[in-house]
Scaffold this active site. Structure first.
Site, PDB file in Angstrom:
ATOM      1  N   THR A 169      -0.860 -65.041  73.312  1.00  0.00           N
ATOM      2  CA  THR A 169      -1.272 -65.461  71.956  1.00  0.00           C
ATOM      3  C   THR A 169      -1.258 -64.206  71.075  1.00  0.00           C
ATOM      4  OG1 THR A 169      -3.620 -65.289  72.519  1.00  0.00           O
ATOM      5  CG2 THR A 169      -2.608 -67.468  72.707  1.00  0.00           C
ATOM      6  N   LYS A 205      -2.801 -63.162  80.522  1.00  0.00           N
ATOM      7  CA  LYS A 205      -2.784 -63.026  79.066  1.00  0.00           C
ATOM      8  C   LYS A 205      -4.237 -62.826  78.618  1.00  0.00           C
ATOM      9  CE  LYS A 205      -3.587 -65.324  75.975  1.00  0.00           C
ATOM     10  NZ  LYS A 205      -4.742 -65.321  75.042  1.00  0.00           N
ATOM     11  N   THR A 232     -11.211 -65.436  76.796  1.00  0.00           N
ATOM     12  CA  THR A 232      -9.901 -66.145  76.769  1.00  0.00           C
ATOM     13  C   THR A 232      -8.900 -65.338  77.488  1.00  0.00           C
ATOM     14  OG1 THR A 232     -10.113 -67.338  74.732  1.00  0.00           O
ATOM     15  CG2 THR A 232      -7.948 -67.200  75.559  1.00  0.00           C
ATOM     16  N   GLU A 286      -7.787 -56.482  71.287  1.00  0.00           N
ATOM     17  CA  GLU A 286      -7.384 -56.562  69.875  1.00  0.00           C
ATOM     18  C   GLU A 286      -7.759 -55.288  69.122  1.00  0.00           C
ATOM     19  OE1 GLU A 286      -7.346 -61.414  69.544  1.00  0.00           O
ATOM     20  OE2 GLU A 286      -9.144 -60.338  68.950  1.00  0.00           O
ATOM     21  N   ASN A 288      -8.753 -60.458  63.531  1.00  0.00           N
ATOM     22  CA  ASN A 288      -9.683 -61.575  63.644  1.00  0.00           C
ATOM     23  C   ASN A 288     -10.162 -62.149  62.326  1.00  0.00           C
ATOM     24  OD1 ASN A 288      -9.920 -62.176  66.456  1.00  0.00           O
ATOM     25  ND2 ASN A 288     -10.482 -60.011  66.605  1.00  0.00           N
ATOM     26  N   SER A 348      -8.247 -68.496  65.969  1.00  0.00           N
ATOM     27  CA  SER A 348      -8.151 -68.715  67.425  1.00  0.00           C
ATOM     28  C   SER A 348      -9.341 -69.507  67.908  1.00  0.00           C
ATOM     29  CB  SER A 348      -8.070 -67.395  68.166  1.00  0.00           C
ATOM     30  OG  SER A 348      -9.290 -66.707  68.067  1.00  0.00           O
TER      31      SER A 348
END
Lengths: 412, 412
Positions: free
Chosen positions: B159, B185, B196, B284, B407, B412
């Site tokens: 993603t 992932k 996640t 991230e 973000n 998401s």
């Protein structure tokens, strides 16, 4: 670092703080760390002043916390010394000595016992405290004591704060008017159980220390302990409530539950809430004030925990910064709270518009008002977790580039 | 949003994944959410394949988690369908139906029972799953199945990931060589207990499901459950371990503790650790990989909790982003962890240099190597809390402007 711009969430109107009989103060440029600004505050209280406090639960408390914890139980105070720039935390025996020497010097200036002096420090952790710089300014501070320096006092205790935080209320006890003034500081390490947050509240009412303690504890739970900026909990949080008893008339009360205290209690809680909101409005980098109300939880405690987990979620906070009504992240945060919640009865409203109900998106809800709400300065989120009657509300701010700018730069 | 630049912490060398007998895969562009890229992965396993899984503890799990929880106990699998773009979370009865229909279609393609199909989804929360788009691609995927598409498989499930995550190891069981391949992932909502994060690991060893389960649980605790990017915990985390039993020779083992499994266990844990590190390296906005080792805690559990609180502290993470060896914030985080720690015996090392000991700064420590270390890509923090023998290590990344960019933008 450069001076920070004033928070866009700062209150537009300043409150005027009247004098409180029996309480005087003075602030000095001692150069503990900052240059060209006042950084040490001395407050002096008339004999007979009672006091109660709520201190950080962080297990690495600063030396001033140890000092207050040792001396608050006596319930009386004649002075308070606060400095900004060095928190006197993780400073070992030297830190304890710095407290003792500061209290001794303040006591000498004010003519009392060192145990009647309370202390608070905020700023960098782990650096030896240059207490000599404070001590040498105390005689001059004593000479400058005045009843009319509340604004200056509030400005003196600031660190990364972008505005001084003050509040005042008038209450009455059995028909006798009393005043309550408060100042606060804090903009990072703000989380439940007192993050780097200092607040000093003074009233001219005459109230015994145990009554003060009960009123303060209750008030703090619904104000300072219901706000979070970054989930980090300071080693120095301190809220002190002083009562000089120098108001118009002495009134006897039976205890914190005395109906005669109802108005005082209400006004005190209102003042504490006001100061706590100012702290969140000055959250590092904050561009939005966020209210999170949780209902339908198994208990009030569970509701507060769920609300805090939502408030502290970096994904929720960054979505709000991005003005994105990303309620899926709220679902995620509820689920990670560890508290009982029914996925298939969960409901979420944003800005008063229900966007999710019974565990799914509300089909065809009107997105326009939600989008408009997300662009505003004050964001309102309501979550019902569908298992009971527990409810709680907490306040936070968004997580922006400003937070990173401040905290990748500032050594606190 | 624009494609993200590849993380500066990405591994410089790619691992080659050999075929695993009994496991084939294919990926298709189904357009569930993304356009112009593969977003659906079908994996097919030969009859006799065993499986075990570890699933998110988030209490708002997605429909695919419910599906796996229902069907994993059987311990066998013939297929796996994974999609990126929609997490099928908070989708109510429609989400459950989407799972059933997807499994039914995959089972029809592979000639097995729907209960032998496992499912995983990652992406946006709360939007109805367009499962028809997946279902219509499954027959073509079936026709394209190959043993040689591991890289493609890893890329298909991404993603906000900036690089595909793969790892391979060879182990031997009683002298028989076996292969273990894994893909993963995950780059946000990464926290203990499976954020996640999806990972699928396949071996050609022949191992009963209960043995797989024991090996996987142990391995996950020291890998995926020891990393955190942002403290947020996903509603979709899934790690599955498949054993096709199609390796050279069948070997019987007595249970997860069988000494014959020592090498396999070591290699499996190494592979899981490798994949987990890749997830953190793709955190991230990450610019630094941070290792936090806590010793001297009351228990291993306490040590891990303290390490995680340090790793999740926004103030610690922003200081690291700012290349500031601000260990006072580490002290703060230890203190807020709620775990037993002795302030006056606390010791902290950064990059191998002891900066604090016995509750105070080490006088005159050499700042130059510490400053140099903070400028590097890999940061090493060691904390001894001085109360016991518990120890644990966790890994995280720093908190940068990149995290906020991603973000505040990405839904998401």
């Amino acid at each position: 670092m450069k001076p920070l711009p004033v928070s866009p969430l700062a209150p537009t109107r300043k409150q005027t703080l009247p004098p409180i009989a029996g309480c005087r103060m003075a602030a000095r440029e001692a150069g503990v760390r900052y240059k060209g600004r006042r950084d040490v505050l001395l407050m002096a209280f008339d004999p007979g002043t009672t006091v109660a406090g709520v201190l950080t639960r962080n297990q690495m408390p600063g030396a001033p916390i140890d000092w207050c914890r040792a001396h608050l139980p006596a319930g009386t105070a004649r002075g308070l010394v606060v400095n900004a720039g060095n928190a006197n935390v993780f400073t070992g025996a030297h830190g304890a000595m710095a407290c003792a020497e500061t209290a001794k010097a303040a006591a000498a200036a004010l003519g009392c016992d060192p145990s009647e002096i309370l202390l608070a420090s905020t700023g960098v952790i782990g650096e030896p405290m240059r207490y000599e710089r404070i001590v040498e300014h105390l005689p001059a501070a004593k000479a400058e004591l005045t009843e009319d320096a509340w604004e200056t006092a509030a400005a003196t205790i600031m660190t990364t704060d972008t505005f001084a935080k003050t509040a005042s209320r008038t209450a009455n006890i059995r028909g006798v008017p009393v005043t309550i003034n408060g100042i606060a500081k804090g903009s990072g390490m703000i989380a439940p159980d007192m993050a780097t947050m200092l607040s000093f509240v003074v009233t001219d009412a005459a109230l015994p220390a145990p009554v003060l303690k009960a009123l303060l504890t209750r008030g703090v739970n619904r104000s300072f302990n219901a706000v979070t900026v970054d989930s980090d909990q300071s080693t120095s949080d301190t809220v002190l409530l002083f009562a000089t008893g120098k108001g118009e008339t002495h009134v006897t009360v039976d205890g914190p539950g005395d109906p005669a205290l109802r108005d005082f209690r209400t006004k005190l809680e209102d003042l504490l809430h006001d100061l706590a909101m100012q702290v969140v409005r000055d959250g590092e980098g904050a561009s939005k004030l966020v209210r999170i109300a949780v209902t339908g939880a198994a208990s009030e405690r569970a509701a507060k925990r769920i609300a805090m987990v939502i408030a502290d979620s970096p994904l929720v906070k960054t979505a709000i910064a991005g003005e994105d009504a990303n309620w899926g992240r709220i679902v995620m945060a509820v689920g990670k709270s560890g508290q009982k919640a029914d996925r298939d009865r969960l409901a979420i409203s944003i800005g008063g518009v229900e966007v999710a109900r019974d565990g799914v998106r509300v089909e065809g809800y009107d997105e326009a008002p939600v989008t408009a709400h997300m662009k505003g300065r004050e964001i309102d989120i309501e979550v019902d977790v569908g298992v009971g009657r527990g409810r709680a509300t907490v306040w936070t701010c968004d997580l922006t580039h400003g937070y990173i700018d401040i905290n990748a730069d500032y050594r606190s």
